[in-house]
Design a protein around this motif. Structure first.
Motif, PDB file in Angstrom:
ATOM      1  N   THR A   1      26.470  81.419  29.783  1.00 43.06           N
ATOM      2  CA  THR A   1      27.542  80.866  30.614  1.00 43.06           C
ATOM      3  C   THR A   1      27.071  80.645  32.043  1.00 43.06           C
ATOM      4  N   GLY A   2      25.758  80.774  32.251  1.00 43.48           N
ATOM      5  CA  GLY A   2      25.216  80.620  33.598  1.00 43.48           C
ATOM      6  C   GLY A   2      25.077  79.165  34.005  1.00 43.48           C
ATOM      7  N   LYS A   3      24.515  78.989  35.186  1.00 46.51           N
ATOM      8  CA  LYS A   3      24.296  77.650  35.733  1.00 46.51           C
ATOM      9  C   LYS A   3      23.183  76.961  34.958  1.00 46.51           C
ATOM     10  N   ASP A   4      23.109  75.624  35.102  1.00 40.79           N
ATOM     11  CA  ASP A   4      21.979  74.940  34.496  1.00 40.79           C
ATOM     12  C   ASP A   4      20.724  75.262  35.308  1.00 40.79           C
ATOM     13  N   MET A   5      19.572  75.003  34.750  1.00 36.26           N
ATOM     14  CA  MET A   5      18.299  75.414  35.349  1.00 36.26           C
ATOM     15  C   MET A   5      18.123  74.856  36.762  1.00 36.26           C
ATOM     16  N   ARG A   6      18.471  73.610  36.944  1.00 36.96           N
ATOM     17  CA  ARG A   6      18.293  72.967  38.253  1.00 36.96           C
ATOM     18  C   ARG A   6      19.163  73.646  39.314  1.00 36.96           C
ATOM     19  N   GLU A   7      20.437  73.776  39.004  1.00 36.71           N
ATOM     20  CA  GLU A   7      21.370  74.375  39.957  1.00 36.71           C
ATOM     21  C   GLU A   7      21.048  75.854  40.189  1.00 36.71           C
ATOM     22  N   GLY A   8      20.671  76.551  39.125  1.00 34.80           N
ATOM     23  CA  GLY A   8      20.408  77.983  39.224  1.00 34.80           C
ATOM     24  C   GLY A   8      19.158  78.337  40.018  1.00 34.80           C
TER      25      GLY A   8
END
Length: 162
Positions: A103-110
């Motif tokens: 449920t985390g952010k996508d790789m780019r945003e994270g």
């Protein structure tokens, strides 16, 4: 109807109406395979690695290695590692073909804030080395390590925000 037209009409009716459906059903049955005969669906990498227990063990060892690496440790300063490990377990489970609980952010945003702090290819390469050595330490066969590394590699551009 005359008898000489009745016979051909009857034969056409018999072939088209009675024989043809039976013939097509027989062909269709021959092409069907029973569940026992069907080729099993290929197992996901998640399953071949050993499922949840294996991913959990891998993430725990992986972060032990990462946090001992002074080249990448600065990116984890101030991070709640229990939450980070839980997110990583969910992400790897998803990435390796297991159940989707991420449920985390996508790789780019994270990772965007880390790129602003200098995260680059060299850091990413260090992380891949730690992933590979973790899986090797767990006795994972090399082809599966290569498969896992390829999945991780596929996130490089997103992680590095390019």
């Amino acid at each position: 109807m005359h008898f000489d037209t009745f016979i051909p009409a009857f034969l056409i009716f018999a072939v088209v109406g009675l024989v043809l459906p039976v013939l097509l059903a027989t062909i269709a049955d021959a092409q069907r395979t029973s569940p026992e005969e069907a080729e099993p669906a290929p197992q996901s990498l998640y399953d071949r690695l050993g499922g949840e227990a294996a991913v959990n063990a891998a993430v725990d060892i992986f972060y032990r290695k990462v946090l001992a690496d002074p080249f990448v440790t600065p990116f984890f300063e101030g991070v709640d590692m229990a939450k980070q490990a839980a997110k990583q377990k969910a992400f790897l489970t998803l990435a390796f073909g297991g159940p989707n609980r991420y449920t985390g952010k996508d790789m780019r945003e994270g990772h965007r804030h880390l790129v602003k702090r200098g995260l680059n290819d060299a850091h990413f390469d260090h992380i891949l080395v730690h992933l590979r050595s973790t899986l090797a330490e767990l006795g994972v066969p090399d082809p599966l390590i290569q498969e896992a590394a390829a999945i991780a590699e596929s996130t490089r551009n997103d992680v590095l925000d390019r």
